[in-house]
Design a protein around this motif. Sequence first.
Motif, PDB file in Angstrom:
ATOM      1  N   VAL A 358       0.813  -1.231   0.000  1.00 50.32           N
ATOM      2  CA  VAL A 358       0.000   0.000   0.000  1.00 50.32           C
ATOM      3  C   VAL A 358       0.838   1.268   0.000  1.00 50.32           C
ATOM      4  CG1 VAL A 358      -1.829  -1.229   1.211  1.00 50.32           C
ATOM      5  CG2 VAL A 358      -0.239   0.206   2.527  1.00 50.32           C
ATOM      6  N   LYS A 359       2.144   1.152   0.168  1.00 47.02           N
ATOM      7  CA  LYS A 359       2.984   2.342   0.201  1.00 47.02           C
ATOM      8  C   LYS A 359       2.813   3.160  -1.078  1.00 47.02           C
ATOM      9  CE  LYS A 359       7.679   3.910   1.171  1.00 47.02           C
ATOM     10  NZ  LYS A 359       9.067   3.490   1.513  1.00 47.02           N
ATOM     11  N   GLY A 360       2.474   4.424  -0.915  1.00 48.08           N
ATOM     12  CA  GLY A 360       2.266   5.308  -2.054  1.00 48.08           C
ATOM     13  C   GLY A 360       0.900   5.181  -2.709  1.00 48.08           C
ATOM     14  N   LYS A 361       0.052   4.294  -2.148  1.00 52.24           N
ATOM     15  CA  LYS A 361      -1.293   4.106  -2.698  1.00 52.24           C
ATOM     16  C   LYS A 361      -2.334   4.608  -1.704  1.00 52.24           C
ATOM     17  CE  LYS A 361      -0.012  -0.133  -5.256  1.00 52.24           C
ATOM     18  NZ  LYS A 361       1.334  -0.366  -4.712  1.00 52.24           N
ATOM     19  N   GLN A 362      -3.594   4.585  -2.121  1.00 50.86           N
ATOM     20  CA  GLN A 362      -4.707   4.970  -1.263  1.00 50.86           C
ATOM     21  C   GLN A 362      -5.769   3.892  -1.291  1.00 50.86           C
ATOM     22  OE1 GLN A 362      -6.063   7.695   0.698  1.00 50.86           O
ATOM     23  NE2 GLN A 362      -3.878   8.064   1.007  1.00 50.86           N
ATOM     24  N   LYS A 363      -6.355   3.610  -0.149  1.00 53.59           N
ATOM     25  CA  LYS A 363      -7.479   2.684  -0.127  1.00 53.59           C
ATOM     26  C   LYS A 363      -8.655   3.313  -0.856  1.00 53.59           C
ATOM     27  CE  LYS A 363      -9.952   4.056   4.055  1.00 53.59           C
ATOM     28  NZ  LYS A 363     -11.143   4.497   3.313  1.00 53.59           N
ATOM     29  N   ALA A 394      -2.043   5.730   3.604  1.00 53.39           N
ATOM     30  CA  ALA A 394      -2.859   4.987   2.649  1.00 53.39           C
ATOM     31  C   ALA A 394      -4.321   4.905   3.078  1.00 53.39           C
ATOM     32  CB  ALA A 394      -2.294   3.580   2.470  1.00 53.39           C
ATOM     33  N   VAL A 448      -4.671  -5.610  -1.280  1.00 57.83           N
ATOM     34  CA  VAL A 448      -5.040  -5.279  -2.654  1.00 57.83           C
ATOM     35  C   VAL A 448      -6.519  -4.940  -2.729  1.00 57.83           C
ATOM     36  CG1 VAL A 448      -5.229  -6.147  -5.013  1.00 57.83           C
ATOM     37  CG2 VAL A 448      -3.201  -6.698  -3.642  1.00 57.83           C
ATOM     38  N   VAL A 451      -7.304  -1.401  -1.526  1.00 58.71           N
ATOM     39  CA  VAL A 451      -6.907  -0.369  -2.487  1.00 58.71           C
ATOM     40  C   VAL A 451      -7.845  -0.362  -3.698  1.00 58.71           C
ATOM     41  CG1 VAL A 451      -5.097   0.322  -4.113  1.00 58.71           C
ATOM     42  CG2 VAL A 451      -4.496  -0.340  -1.765  1.00 58.71           C
ATOM     43  N   GLU A 452      -8.179  -1.527  -4.198  1.00 58.67           N
ATOM     44  CA  GLU A 452      -9.033  -1.626  -5.387  1.00 58.67           C
ATOM     45  C   GLU A 452     -10.506  -1.387  -5.063  1.00 58.67           C
ATOM     46  OE1 GLU A 452      -8.135  -1.957  -8.435  1.00 58.67           O
ATOM     47  OE2 GLU A 452      -6.051  -2.649  -8.363  1.00 58.67           O
ATOM     48  N   TYR A 461      -0.517  -8.553 -10.567  1.00 57.57           N
ATOM     49  CA  TYR A 461       0.565  -7.735 -10.004  1.00 57.57           C
ATOM     50  C   TYR A 461       1.913  -8.464 -10.040  1.00 57.57           C
ATOM     51  CZ  TYR A 461      -2.958  -4.549  -8.111  1.00 57.57           C
ATOM     52  OH  TYR A 461      -3.978  -3.656  -7.979  1.00 57.57           O
TER      53      TYR A 461
END
Length: 463
Positions: A358-363, A394, A448, A451-452, A461
């Motif tokens: 999740v680093k650098g991503k957003q839920k 995140a 995953v 985030v998705e 992935y």
Amino acid sequence: MAKSLFDKIWDAHVVRSMGGLDVFYIDKHLIHEVTSPQAFDELEARNLSLFRKEQIVATADHNVPTKNQHLPIEEPLSRMQVDKLTDNCRKWNIELFGLGHENQGIVHVIGPELGITQPGMTIVCGDSHTSTHGAFGAIAFGIGTSQVTQVMASQCLLLSRPKRMRITVDGELKKGVGAKDLILYIISKLGTGGATGYFVEYAGSAVRSLSMEGRMTVCNMSIEMGARGGMIAPDETTFEYIKGRPFAPKGERWEQAVAYWKTLYSEEGAPFEQELHYDARDINPMITYGTNPGMGIAINQPIPSQVSASEAVSFDKSLKYMGFNPGETLVGKPINYVFIGSCTNSRIEDLRTVAEFVKGKQKAPHVEAIIVPGSKQVEKQAREEGIDRILAEAGFELREPGCSACLAMNEDKIPAGAYCVSTSNRNFEGRQGPGSRTLLASPLVAAVTAVEGKIVDITQYFN
């Protein structure tokens, strides 16, 4: 005659045999706030003493709040049970890792991380997932409340010897496939009753390649296929994990312990009533679709279109509860909640796996993502490594230790009708709250999904 790992440990703990039953000595007795109060009451009612209090490890975990643990517990039943455990431990002079203690946490997490759990031991607790400790080459299993009293009063149990099963998984696990997928795959093959009456030893190159955290995940869910417990022979991975932990042997005692631990393996030709073999290359990221852990599929495969006649009624009932149809795929299904925690997947390795993805991503905005570490030590390590910041950025909520939404005995409940991808061990009707719908998966699949915002084929992935 060649001996199995199980028989070596069992035989070493038999005090006396009589009429097909063994008086069986217990090395460590783990207790918590839910199944111990009645046992303490029975000791008093029968005027019995506590035989070996130094063999007891006590903690509060099952229904403790995971927010504001420094404040008084608001929920009445939880407060009463935790207070009762505190009072009993004080009265009987038992050390308690209660709320606020640096060693507090889920009982099956703190035992290993403190070095209390060691190869060759016999370990019991009034909790079915005591099988977790078998990852260290121990005989560990859950017991009922009356048996909790027996161990408190005598440090022994009267038991019949289980049958022996060995499950061998050879080969290399694919990228994105971990210990949770491995055990969900096995349970999907055996069903929830396929190992009833057995104690299972896991073996093979795929099992040996797992970290201790992974091995604990596998042994933890042995109970979900009906087994009495699960175990893995200790090796250098085991010794390296235990070494230096607070309750681990030190100095010369360490060398003596390791020398003994190295004798704990199943010898060539050791008897097993049943042997099963699986190829690691056949295992894909897994997810459950029904209301028992045996209802699992590869995440990119459809729900079965038909089942045997004996399973048809429960299969139809399960799909109706979950809102799914035979033959449909779960890929693309929106998810409301993600829960990462429980004695199955709440260790630092699990949190690292989630943080790495999740680093650098957003839920997704509509997903509530809850992460509950298995212990204060895991929580502390997550903060020291900066995992807490990665999760917060995140949109994930890192809470305080406890069993939490695994069994919803505290305030952490999934609403009726909502879908939750959970790293816990059971997906029974209402397990995470009345009317909740649980899909069991690995920490990676859960991350995953958060985030998705929906179930996706995570193999994309890793291609």
